[in-house]
Motif scaffolding. Structure first.
Motif, short mmCIF file in Angstrom:
data_model
loop_
_atom_site.label_atom_id
_atom_site.label_comp_id
_atom_site.label_asym_id
_atom_site.label_seq_id
_atom_site.Cartn_x
_atom_site.Cartn_y
_atom_site.Cartn_z
N GLY A 82 0.78 -1.23 0.00
CA GLY A 82 0.00 0.00 0.00
C GLY A 82 0.81 1.27 0.00
N ILE A 83 2.06 1.22 -0.44
CA ILE A 83 2.91 2.41 -0.31
C ILE A 83 2.39 3.59 -1.12
N SER A 84 1.68 3.35 -2.23
CA SER A 84 1.22 4.44 -3.09
C SER A 84 -0.21 4.86 -2.80
N ILE A 85 -0.86 4.20 -1.85
CA ILE A 85 -2.27 4.45 -1.56
C ILE A 85 -2.36 5.39 -0.35
N PRO A 86 -3.20 6.42 -0.42
CA PRO A 86 -3.28 7.39 0.68
C PRO A 86 -3.64 6.75 2.01
N GLU A 87 -3.22 7.40 3.07
CA GLU A 87 -3.47 6.88 4.41
C GLU A 87 -4.96 6.75 4.71
N GLU A 88 -5.78 7.62 4.14
CA GLU A 88 -7.22 7.55 4.39
C GLU A 88 -7.84 6.25 3.86
N TYR A 89 -7.14 5.58 2.95
CA TYR A 89 -7.62 4.30 2.42
C TYR A 89 -6.75 3.13 2.90
N GLY A 90 -5.98 3.36 3.96
CA GLY A 90 -5.24 2.26 4.56
C GLY A 90 -3.82 2.08 4.08
N GLY A 91 -3.33 2.96 3.21
CA GLY A 91 -1.97 2.85 2.70
C GLY A 91 -0.99 3.73 3.45
N SER A 92 0.23 3.79 2.93
CA SER A 92 1.29 4.60 3.55
C SER A 92 1.27 6.04 3.07
N SER B 54 -3.99 -0.56 -8.96
CA SER B 54 -4.76 0.28 -8.03
C SER B 54 -4.95 1.71 -8.49
N GLN B 55 -4.01 2.24 -9.25
CA GLN B 55 -3.98 3.68 -9.49
C GLN B 55 -5.15 4.18 -10.33
N GLY B 56 -5.69 3.34 -11.19
CA GLY B 56 -6.88 3.75 -11.94
C GLY B 56 -8.05 4.01 -11.03
N ILE B 57 -8.21 3.14 -10.02
CA ILE B 57 -9.29 3.34 -9.04
C ILE B 57 -9.03 4.60 -8.23
N LEU B 58 -7.79 4.80 -7.82
CA LEU B 58 -7.45 5.96 -7.01
C LEU B 58 -7.64 7.27 -7.79
N MET B 59 -7.22 7.27 -9.06
CA MET B 59 -7.28 8.51 -9.85
C MET B 59 -8.69 8.82 -10.34
N ASP B 60 -9.41 7.81 -10.80
CA ASP B 60 -10.67 8.06 -11.51
C ASP B 60 -11.88 7.36 -10.91
N GLN C 152 -13.50 3.26 -1.45
CA GLN C 152 -13.73 2.72 -0.11
C GLN C 152 -13.84 1.20 -0.14
N ALA C 153 -14.44 0.68 -1.20
CA ALA C 153 -14.66 -0.77 -1.28
C ALA C 153 -13.38 -1.54 -1.58
N TRP C 154 -12.45 -0.95 -2.36
CA TRP C 154 -11.31 -1.71 -2.85
C TRP C 154 -9.95 -1.30 -2.30
N LEU C 155 -9.71 -0.01 -2.18
CA LEU C 155 -8.35 0.43 -1.85
C LEU C 155 -7.82 -0.06 -0.50
N PRO C 156 -8.63 -0.06 0.59
CA PRO C 156 -8.09 -0.59 1.84
C PRO C 156 -7.64 -2.04 1.76
N ARG C 157 -8.39 -2.85 1.02
CA ARG C 157 -8.03 -4.27 0.88
C ARG C 157 -6.83 -4.45 -0.05
N ILE C 158 -6.70 -3.57 -1.03
CA ILE C 158 -5.51 -3.61 -1.90
C ILE C 158 -4.28 -3.20 -1.10
N SER D 68 -13.57 1.27 -21.98
CA SER D 68 -13.94 1.51 -20.58
C SER D 68 -13.10 0.65 -19.67
N ALA D 69 -12.92 1.11 -18.44
CA ALA D 69 -12.14 0.38 -17.44
C ALA D 69 -13.09 -0.20 -16.40
N PHE D 70 -12.96 -1.49 -16.14
CA PHE D 70 -13.81 -2.19 -15.18
C PHE D 70 -12.99 -2.68 -13.99
N ILE D 71 -13.64 -2.73 -12.83
CA ILE D 71 -13.10 -3.49 -11.70
C ILE D 71 -13.80 -4.85 -11.75
N LEU D 72 -13.04 -5.88 -12.04
CA LEU D 72 -13.62 -7.21 -12.29
C LEU D 72 -13.10 -8.22 -11.26
#
Length: 385
Positions: A51-61, A94-100, A107-113, A180-184
């Motif tokens: 989680g180094i690239s994911i913001p702290e609010e979503y459980g990353g560093s 992860s970054q596609g979810i984080l950016m767009d 909330q559903a995916w980033l903490p678990r990623i 289109s980009a999907f979370i699958l």
């Protein structure tokens, strides 16, 4: 988004000790088994590497791009596959979810990623769409409140480890605007995986085909909720990923140089260490000069990336990222070649790591945009100026 200097210093020191004490001693095991030991993966999760690239609010560093590049540079000093285990979680997955993505998707995916509970993979490349990503043929057809996806994805990193995919599919007409980009979720019925690819190098990394046969996914799983934005999302993700790969290339170059210096000081010919020969010294000097140039470019671009508004694509910055990726990945190829040459016959033997790194670094010039694609991006932006 960035850690304060003191906290980041502690994190980086922890990662460096982990590399020296756990990863480097396991390099031969990884090479022999073609897999990363499970206990090492668990330790990576505990350290927070997923989680180094994911913001702290979503459980990353919540590392900045410059800080992420420093950590990835350190990880370049050991076998490539260790970073690959969590690389898609940190970057292209992860970054596609984080950016767009929508706030609900984040909330559903980033903490678990970020925790490593979910391994997420990036599914863009196809048998007929690699460098020409806008021509992808995987089709997503809207039926009521869901899409039905059919197609094949190729060379997908971490597909066999994945709990989910960031998947690009065509929901509209031809060209980039129809993608289109999907979370699958990976356990969706209709998804099957091909056999693991047997590659030139990078043992321990897992890539394979992903085949989609009438795979149903809810329309709400489109990243951001709006069809037709997937190509733009992919390009923003790849801009960032190119800096990540450049930092990795610099770390690998530094490891190669250090190993070559150590060998040159120990190996004797004509009654003295080969490090005393000027032609060997020239190869070492050229390699260090190459590395210094690559590091300077990478760090400058990472700082510029951090100064750019989050989620916005800046064409000049995209060009700079391509410049860095082009130079650093070509640079580490030159350094690896010189390292093998300095090792002489031993450099061609698997007992010495120069042979292994030589094979591993070759892929860096191919994925996340080949060197030739980087040249086209750079030239196109110059002409548009």
């Amino acid at each position: 988004m960035a850690l304060d200097n003191e906290t980041f210093s502690v994190l980086r020191s922890t990662v460096q000790k982990f590399i020296d004490q756990r990863l480097k001693p396991a390099e031969d095991v990884l090479e022999e088994t073609d897999d990363v030991p499970a206990d090492i993966v668990e330790e990576m999760k505990e350290i927070g590497l997923f989680g180094i690239s994911i913001p702290e609010e979503y459980g990353g560093s919540g590392l900045s791009m410059a800080q992420e590049c420093d950590v990835v540079y350190d990880l370049g000093h050991t076998s490539f596959a260790f970073r690959s285990v969590f690389g898609t979680n940190v970057g292209i997955g992860s970054q596609g979810i984080l950016m767009d993505g929508t706030e609900e998707q984040k909330q559903a995916w980033l903490p678990r990623i970020a925790s490593g509970e979910v391994i997420i993979s990036f599914a863009l490349t196809e048998p007929g769409a690699g460098s020409d990503a806008a021509s992808l043929q995987t089709k997503a057809t809207l039926e009521g409140d869901h899409y039905v996806i059919n197609g094949t994805k190729r060379f997908i990193t971490n597909a066999s480890r994945a709990s989910a995919f960031t998947l690009m599919a065509r929901t509209g007409g031809p060209g980039a605007g129809g993608v289109s980009a999907f979370i699958l979720p990976a356990d969706t019925p209709g998804i099957t995986l091909g056999k693991h690819d047997k590659k030139m190098g990078q043992r321990g990394t897992k890539t394979c085909d992903v085949v989609l046969d009438n795979v149903k996914v809810k329309a709400e799983n489109i990243i951001g909720g709006t069809p037709g934005k997937g190509f733009s999302t992919a390009m923003k993700v790849l801009d960032r990923g190119r800096l990540h790969i450049s930092a990795l290339a610099c770390g690998m170059a530094d490891r190669l140089i250090r190993d070559a210096v150590d060998y040159a000081k120990q190996r004797k010919q004509f009654g003295q260490p080969i490090a005393q020969f000027q032609l060997v010294q020239a190869m070492l000097a050229d390699s260090q000069t190459d590395l210094y140039a690559g590091l300077s470019m990478m760090r400058d671009c990472a700082r510029a990336y951090d100064a750019n508004p989050a989620g916005q694509r800046n064409q000049e910055l995209s060009m700079a990222a391509s410049c860095v990726k082009l130079f650093c990945t070509e640079m580490v190829g030159r350094v690896a070649d010189r390292a093998v040459q300095i090792h002489g016959g031993s450099g061609y033997i698997s007992e010495y790591k120069a042979e292994r790194f030589y094979r591993d670094v070759r892929l860096l010039r191919l994925y996340e945009g080949t060197s030739q694609i980087q040249q086209l991006i750079i030239a196109k932006q110059l002409l548009q100026r």
